[in-house]
Design a protein around this motif. Structure first.
Motif, PDB file in Angstrom:
ATOM      1  N   THR A   5      26.570  65.982  69.217  1.00 13.13           N
ATOM      2  CA  THR A   5      25.841  66.298  68.908  1.00 13.13           C
ATOM      3  C   THR A   5      24.709  64.945  67.902  1.00 13.13           C
ATOM      4  O   THR A   5      26.000  64.957  67.335  1.00 13.13           O
ATOM      5  CB  THR A   5      25.284  67.516  68.537  1.00 13.13           C
ATOM      6  OG1 THR A   5      25.385  69.072  69.273  1.00 13.13           O
ATOM      7  CG2 THR A   5      23.452  67.380  67.755  1.00 13.13           C
ATOM      8  N   ILE A   6      24.433  64.848  68.540  1.00 13.60           N
ATOM      9  CA  ILE A   6      23.490  63.331  67.263  1.00 13.60           C
ATOM     10  C   ILE A   6      21.997  63.906  67.390  1.00 13.60           C
ATOM     11  O   ILE A   6      21.283  64.477  67.643  1.00 13.60           O
ATOM     12  CB  ILE A   6      23.551  62.337  68.161  1.00 13.60           C
ATOM     13  CG1 ILE A   6      24.917  61.484  68.706  1.00 13.60           C
ATOM     14  CG2 ILE A   6      22.454  61.234  67.239  1.00 13.60           C
ATOM     15  CD1 ILE A   6      24.594  60.593  69.821  1.00 13.60           C
ATOM     16  N   ILE A   7      21.708  63.355  65.627  1.00 13.36           N
ATOM     17  CA  ILE A   7      20.320  63.409  65.245  1.00 13.36           C
ATOM     18  C   ILE A   7      19.947  62.470  64.773  1.00 13.36           C
ATOM     19  O   ILE A   7      20.417  61.544  64.165  1.00 13.36           O
ATOM     20  CB  ILE A   7      19.957  64.940  64.032  1.00 13.36           C
ATOM     21  CG1 ILE A   7      21.028  64.127  62.770  1.00 13.36           C
ATOM     22  CG2 ILE A   7      20.649  65.491  64.759  1.00 13.36           C
ATOM     23  CD1 ILE A   7      20.635  65.345  61.323  1.00 13.36           C
ATOM     24  N   ARG A   8      18.546  62.819  64.721  1.00 10.06           N
ATOM     25  CA  ARG A   8      17.982  61.135  64.523  1.00 10.06           C
ATOM     26  C   ARG A   8      17.708  61.381  62.551  1.00 10.06           C
ATOM     27  O   ARG A   8      17.110  62.657  62.068  1.00 10.06           O
ATOM     28  CB  ARG A   8      16.609  61.384  65.057  1.00 10.06           C
ATOM     29  CG  ARG A   8      15.434  59.632  64.280  1.00 10.06           C
ATOM     30  CD  ARG A   8      14.055  59.043  64.973  1.00 10.06           C
ATOM     31  NE  ARG A   8      13.573  58.261  64.421  1.00 10.06           N
ATOM     32  CZ  ARG A   8      12.691  57.949  64.795  1.00 10.06           C
ATOM     33  NH1 ARG A   8      11.685  59.028  64.934  1.00 10.06           N
ATOM     34  NH2 ARG A   8      12.073  56.912  64.070  1.00 10.06           N
ATOM     35  N   HIS A   9      17.225  60.686  61.910  1.00  8.14           N
ATOM     36  CA  HIS A   9      17.076  60.699  60.417  1.00  8.14           C
ATOM     37  C   HIS A   9      16.092  61.077  60.195  1.00  8.14           C
ATOM     38  O   HIS A   9      15.402  61.491  61.070  1.00  8.14           O
ATOM     39  CB  HIS A   9      17.482  59.161  59.624  1.00  8.14           C
ATOM     40  CG  HIS A   9      16.579  57.888  60.989  1.00  8.14           C
ATOM     41  ND1 HIS A   9      15.221  58.589  59.710  1.00  8.14           N
ATOM     42  CD2 HIS A   9      16.787  57.049  60.675  1.00  8.14           C
ATOM     43  CE1 HIS A   9      14.740  57.429  60.519  1.00  8.14           C
ATOM     44  NE2 HIS A   9      15.206  56.516  60.711  1.00  8.14           N
ATOM     45  N   THR A  53      24.916  53.071  58.196  1.00  7.10           N
ATOM     46  CA  THR A  53      25.572  52.676  56.136  1.00  7.10           C
ATOM     47  C   THR A  53      24.441  52.795  56.176  1.00  7.10           C
ATOM     48  O   THR A  53      23.293  52.679  54.993  1.00  7.10           O
ATOM     49  CB  THR A  53      26.609  51.733  56.943  1.00  7.10           C
ATOM     50  OG1 THR A  53      25.691  50.907  56.794  1.00  7.10           O
ATOM     51  CG2 THR A  53      27.820  51.368  56.826  1.00  7.10           C
ATOM     52  N   MET A  54      23.316  53.202  56.795  1.00  9.97           N
ATOM     53  CA  MET A  54      21.730  52.538  56.664  1.00  9.97           C
ATOM     54  C   MET A  54      21.413  53.789  55.441  1.00  9.97           C
ATOM     55  O   MET A  54      22.278  55.144  55.189  1.00  9.97           O
ATOM     56  CB  MET A  54      21.295  52.691  57.115  1.00  9.97           C
ATOM     57  CG  MET A  54      21.517  51.527  58.130  1.00  9.97           C
ATOM     58  SD  MET A  54      19.671  50.988  59.302  1.00  9.97           S
ATOM     59  CE  MET A  54      19.592  49.228  60.108  1.00  9.97           C
ATOM     60  N   ARG A  55      20.397  53.695  53.989  1.00  8.69           N
ATOM     61  CA  ARG A  55      20.128  54.523  53.412  1.00  8.69           C
ATOM     62  C   ARG A  55      19.428  56.081  54.046  1.00  8.69           C
ATOM     63  O   ARG A  55      19.813  57.129  53.805  1.00  8.69           O
ATOM     64  CB  ARG A  55      19.343  53.988  52.270  1.00  8.69           C
ATOM     65  CG  ARG A  55      18.517  54.629  51.196  1.00  8.69           C
ATOM     66  CD  ARG A  55      17.397  53.680  50.700  1.00  8.69           C
ATOM     67  NE  ARG A  55      17.389  54.910  49.413  1.00  8.69           N
ATOM     68  CZ  ARG A  55      16.836  54.524  47.989  1.00  8.69           C
ATOM     69  NH1 ARG A  55      16.636  53.726  47.694  1.00  8.69           N
ATOM     70  NH2 ARG A  55      16.349  55.795  47.311  1.00  8.69           N
ATOM     71  N   ARG A  56      19.274  55.412  54.507  1.00  6.18           N
ATOM     72  CA  ARG A  56      17.896  56.549  55.649  1.00  6.18           C
ATOM     73  C   ARG A  56      18.940  57.669  56.150  1.00  6.18           C
ATOM     74  O   ARG A  56      18.669  58.911  56.284  1.00  6.18           O
ATOM     75  CB  ARG A  56      17.073  56.374  56.526  1.00  6.18           C
ATOM     76  CG  ARG A  56      17.148  55.012  57.029  1.00  6.18           C
ATOM     77  CD  ARG A  56      16.127  55.055  58.391  1.00  6.18           C
ATOM     78  NE  ARG A  56      16.004  54.057  59.667  1.00  6.18           N
ATOM     79  CZ  ARG A  56      16.276  52.831  58.803  1.00  6.18           C
ATOM     80  NH1 ARG A  56      16.372  52.174  57.994  1.00  6.18           N
ATOM     81  NH2 ARG A  56      16.331  51.578  60.172  1.00  6.18           N
ATOM     82  N   GLN A  57      20.011  56.942  56.856  1.00  5.14           N
ATOM     83  CA  GLN A  57      20.952  57.640  57.397  1.00  5.14           C
ATOM     84  C   GLN A  57      22.016  58.478  56.111  1.00  5.14           C
ATOM     85  O   GLN A  57      22.087  60.044  56.856  1.00  5.14           O
ATOM     86  CB  GLN A  57      21.784  56.948  58.321  1.00  5.14           C
ATOM     87  CG  GLN A  57      20.852  55.967  59.536  1.00  5.14           C
ATOM     88  CD  GLN A  57      21.888  54.950  60.272  1.00  5.14           C
ATOM     89  OE1 GLN A  57      22.518  54.389  59.542  1.00  5.14           O
ATOM     90  NE2 GLN A  57      21.424  54.551  61.180  1.00  5.14           N
ATOM     91  N   ARG A  58      22.048  57.569  55.820  1.00  4.90           N
ATOM     92  CA  ARG A  58      22.915  58.531  54.379  1.00  4.90           C
ATOM     93  C   ARG A  58      22.461  59.418  53.657  1.00  4.90           C
ATOM     94  O   ARG A  58      22.966  60.772  53.384  1.00  4.90           O
ATOM     95  CB  ARG A  58      23.796  57.640  53.486  1.00  4.90           C
ATOM     96  CG  ARG A  58      24.539  56.386  54.090  1.00  4.90           C
ATOM     97  CD  ARG A  58      25.539  55.859  53.170  1.00  4.90           C
ATOM     98  NE  ARG A  58      24.396  54.359  52.578  1.00  4.90           N
ATOM     99  CZ  ARG A  58      23.915  55.160  51.782  1.00  4.90           C
ATOM    100  NH1 ARG A  58      24.295  55.559  50.571  1.00  4.90           N
ATOM    101  NH2 ARG A  58      22.748  53.820  51.192  1.00  4.90           N
ATOM    102  N   GLU A  59      20.997  58.959  53.614  1.00  3.00           N
ATOM    103  CA  GLU A  59      20.843  60.598  53.065  1.00  3.00           C
ATOM    104  C   GLU A  59      20.350  61.776  53.812  1.00  3.00           C
ATOM    105  O   GLU A  59      19.946  62.776  53.063  1.00  3.00           O
ATOM    106  CB  GLU A  59      18.970  60.305  52.828  1.00  3.00           C
ATOM    107  CG  GLU A  59      19.270  58.604  51.195  1.00  3.00           C
ATOM    108  CD  GLU A  59      18.178  58.416  50.997  1.00  3.00           C
ATOM    109  OE1 GLU A  59      18.216  57.811  49.792  1.00  3.00           O
ATOM    110  OE2 GLU A  59      16.785  58.204  50.911  1.00  3.00           O
ATOM    111  N   TYR A 152      21.935  59.292  63.727  1.00  6.61           N
ATOM    112  CA  TYR A 152      21.519  58.007  64.129  1.00  6.61           C
ATOM    113  C   TYR A 152      20.512  57.907  63.975  1.00  6.61           C
ATOM    114  O   TYR A 152      19.635  58.248  63.533  1.00  6.61           O
ATOM    115  CB  TYR A 152      21.442  57.982  65.563  1.00  6.61           C
ATOM    116  CG  TYR A 152      23.071  57.141  66.104  1.00  6.61           C
ATOM    117  CD1 TYR A 152      24.553  56.756  65.504  1.00  6.61           C
ATOM    118  CD2 TYR A 152      23.596  57.879  67.900  1.00  6.61           C
ATOM    119  CE1 TYR A 152      25.207  56.789  66.327  1.00  6.61           C
ATOM    120  CE2 TYR A 152      24.998  57.620  67.950  1.00  6.61           C
ATOM    121  CZ  TYR A 152      25.597  57.056  67.448  1.00  6.61           C
ATOM    122  OH  TYR A 152      27.191  56.593  67.621  1.00  6.61           O
ATOM    123  N   SER A 153      19.838  56.646  64.373  1.00  9.28           N
ATOM    124  CA  SER A 153      18.166  56.009  64.152  1.00  9.28           C
ATOM    125  C   SER A 153      17.465  56.399  65.620  1.00  9.28           C
ATOM    126  O   SER A 153      18.111  56.359  66.568  1.00  9.28           O
ATOM    127  CB  SER A 153      17.899  54.573  63.654  1.00  9.28           C
ATOM    128  OG  SER A 153      19.033  54.849  62.147  1.00  9.28           O
TER     129      SER A 153
END
Length: 218
Positions: A5-9, A53-59, A152-153
């Protein structure tokens, strides 16, 4: 067969014109992430969360309701070089940076049609290389024994759908439109490593009367 399962940030910094400005969640983005985490916590099916590793993904992955999960990162999940491509398509092909949601589909179509030419001219990552890296990342993530949730984005999710459906670029750009923040997407991976799309763009955690106005796309 393995399912992932994948979610967008969550919603990022709306109106930004470069990656550094864009790469942080808005207040609504943090709330979307919390609601998404609550949904998966109640479902009781997630043991491990992996993000880019992008901030919006990590947050998004580190939202309050994800706090109890193991969290790994993989730079292969990072977004396409969207802002570099966006500025290049404006300079090289006379496109206009979108100011509304309605203008975005035609803009992303122009990026997709000219991506590889711009990659050669400006030294960007090509679409083929981008697709190869995100697909490899997903296949590796699916090897985990746990129930894995991946953050993911939008461009990554759309590209995985293009790979799974074997769409040509002339049609594939349509997969980039209408991907809501924290929307859910499911793929299953066959034993020979083939991606298969099961679900695209679901928002069960937002699809209720008091949250429908909190569904955002760009």
């Amino acid at each position: 067969m393995k399912e992932i399962t994948i979610i967008r940030h969550g919603q990022a910094n709306v109106g930004a014109m470069n990656e550094a400005e864009y790469d942080r969640l808005s207040d609504l983005g943090h709330q979307q992430a919390a609601w998404s985490g609550e949904y998966f916590e109640n479902a009781g099916k997630t043991d491990l969360i992996i993000s880019g590793t992008m901030r919006r993904q990590r947050e998004t992955a580190e939202g309050s309701n994800y706090a109890s999960l193991d969290h790994g990162t993989d730079a292969r999940f990072n977004e396409m070089p969207y802002f570099e491509l966006a500025h290049a398509v404006c300079e090289d092909y006379g496109a206009t940076f979108p100011k509304t949601n309605l203008e975005f589909p035609n803009f992303i179509r122009q990026i997709m049609l000219h991506w590889d030419d711009m990659a050669k001219r400006h030294g960007f990552e090509s679409f083929g290389d981008f697709k190869a890296r995100v697909t490899a990342g997903l296949l590796d993530a699916s090897d985990a024994d746990e129930h894995v949730l991946v953050v993911y984005s939008g461009g990554v999710i759309a590209t995985l759908a293009i790979a799974a459906l074997d769409l040509p670029v002339e049609l594939g750009w349509r997969m980039f439109t209408g991907i809501a923040h924290t929307s859910q997407h499911r793929f299953w991976i066959s034993d020979d490593g083939q991606l298969n799309l099961m679900q695209y763009g679901a928002v069960p955690h937002l699809d209720r009367p008091d949250r429908r106005d909190k569904i955002t796309y760009v």
